[in-house]
Design an enzyme around this catalytic site. Structure first.
Site, mmCIF file in Angstrom:
data_model
loop_
_atom_site.group_PDB
_atom_site.id
_atom_site.type_symbol
_atom_site.label_atom_id
_atom_site.label_comp_id
_atom_site.label_asym_id
_atom_site.label_seq_id
_atom_site.Cartn_x
_atom_site.Cartn_y
_atom_site.Cartn_z
ATOM 1 N N GLY A 7 172.584 21.836 57.885
ATOM 2 C CA GLY A 7 172.769 20.837 56.830
ATOM 3 C C GLY A 7 174.054 20.074 57.073
ATOM 4 O O GLY A 7 174.728 20.284 58.085
ATOM 5 N N PHE A 64 179.507 20.402 53.163
ATOM 6 C CA PHE A 64 179.439 20.655 51.720
ATOM 7 C C PHE A 64 178.024 20.997 51.234
ATOM 8 O O PHE A 64 177.708 20.849 50.064
ATOM 9 C CB PHE A 64 179.991 19.457 50.916
ATOM 10 C CG PHE A 64 181.277 18.915 51.462
ATOM 11 C CD1 PHE A 64 182.426 19.698 51.454
ATOM 12 C CD2 PHE A 64 181.348 17.656 52.026
ATOM 13 C CE1 PHE A 64 183.614 19.211 51.967
ATOM 14 C CE2 PHE A 64 182.531 17.164 52.558
ATOM 15 C CZ PHE A 64 183.663 17.947 52.531
ATOM 16 N N GLY A 86 176.716 24.045 51.660
ATOM 17 C CA GLY A 86 176.648 25.472 51.328
ATOM 18 C C GLY A 86 176.178 26.350 52.470
ATOM 19 O O GLY A 86 175.728 27.469 52.246
ATOM 20 N N GLU A 132 179.617 27.817 62.189
ATOM 21 C CA GLU A 132 180.057 26.583 62.876
ATOM 22 C C GLU A 132 179.504 26.524 64.303
ATOM 23 O O GLU A 132 180.207 26.171 65.258
ATOM 24 C CB GLU A 132 181.591 26.492 62.886
ATOM 25 C CG GLU A 132 182.236 26.519 61.505
ATOM 26 C CD GLU A 132 181.996 25.264 60.666
ATOM 27 O OE1 GLU A 132 181.360 24.306 61.152
ATOM 28 O OE2 GLU A 132 182.441 25.266 59.509
ATOM 29 N N CYS A 162 173.739 10.695 50.715
ATOM 30 C CA CYS A 162 172.298 10.610 50.940
ATOM 31 C C CYS A 162 172.037 9.517 51.983
ATOM 32 O O CYS A 162 172.946 8.764 52.342
ATOM 33 C CB CYS A 162 171.566 10.290 49.634
ATOM 34 S SG CYS A 162 171.828 8.612 49.061
#
Ligand code: ZN
Length: 189
Positions: A21, A24, A26, A94, A182
């Protein structure tokens, strides 16, 4: 985070899970939740992270909301292979910062019947696939794509926007340097 069904099952054989993702979204919290589930079941686990990422700690994986688990910082992907030892489960945070060697390392660990959980950015700040992550997604048994909240409109965000004009591919930072956006808000930049 919603409880993921695969969290509660011990695989019969090796497997590769990728949690991806934007910033930020998660990812690290999800990785830590899976690691804590493993620890609660008394399975042996080792957590690794690239030594390039020392934003919070050189000996732990720490999320934006300050959850943490002990981790081994390694300079290159092969160090994970040589230090995995007898751990049943290998978690890597990471993962985008490793080179393509990480793909063979993950396959090799899974072949040794280990459960591999890798978390990382799927796209860089330019909206391009990040390092080895697209390859890892292709070979993964399970994929979880998480979303952040768009800093501009509040919709689900999957792009990492870098503030300022720095063109270096890897710039470590937090919300001082990056924002999750977005697609619409990212494209309007
Ligand atoms: Zn937006």
């Amino acid at each position: 985070m919603p409880e993921n069904k695969i969290n509660s099952e011990k695989p019969l054989s090796g497997s590769i899970e990728v949690v991806c993702g934007s910033m930020f979204s998660g990812k690290t919290e999800e990785l830590i939740n899976r690691v804590n589930g493993v620890i609660a079941r008394k399975q042996s686990i080792k957590v690794f992270k690239p030594s390039i990422d020392i934003r919070y700690s050189s000996t732990a994986v720490v999320s934006h909301n300050q959850l943490s688990v002990p981790a081994i910082a390694v300079a290159k992907a092969n160090d994970i292979l040589t230090q995995a030892d007898s751990a049943d489960i290998i978690a890597i945070d990471e993962v985008q910062f490793f080179d393509d060697t990480i793909v063979e390392v993950c396959k090799s660990l899974a072949k040794q019947n280990k459960r591999v959980i890798a978390a990382g950015l799927d796209m860089n700040y330019k909206g391009e696939p990040f390092g080895p992550v697209p390859h890892l997604l292709a070979i993964a048994d399970y994929i979880t794509k998480l979303h952040a909240i768009c800093a501009e409109c509040g919709n689900l965000a999957n792009f990492t926007f870098r503030k300022g004009n720095d063109e270096t591919l890897i710039v470590l930072g937090e919300n001082d340097k990056y924002a999750a956006l977005c697609r619409t808000c990212y494209n309007n930049k």
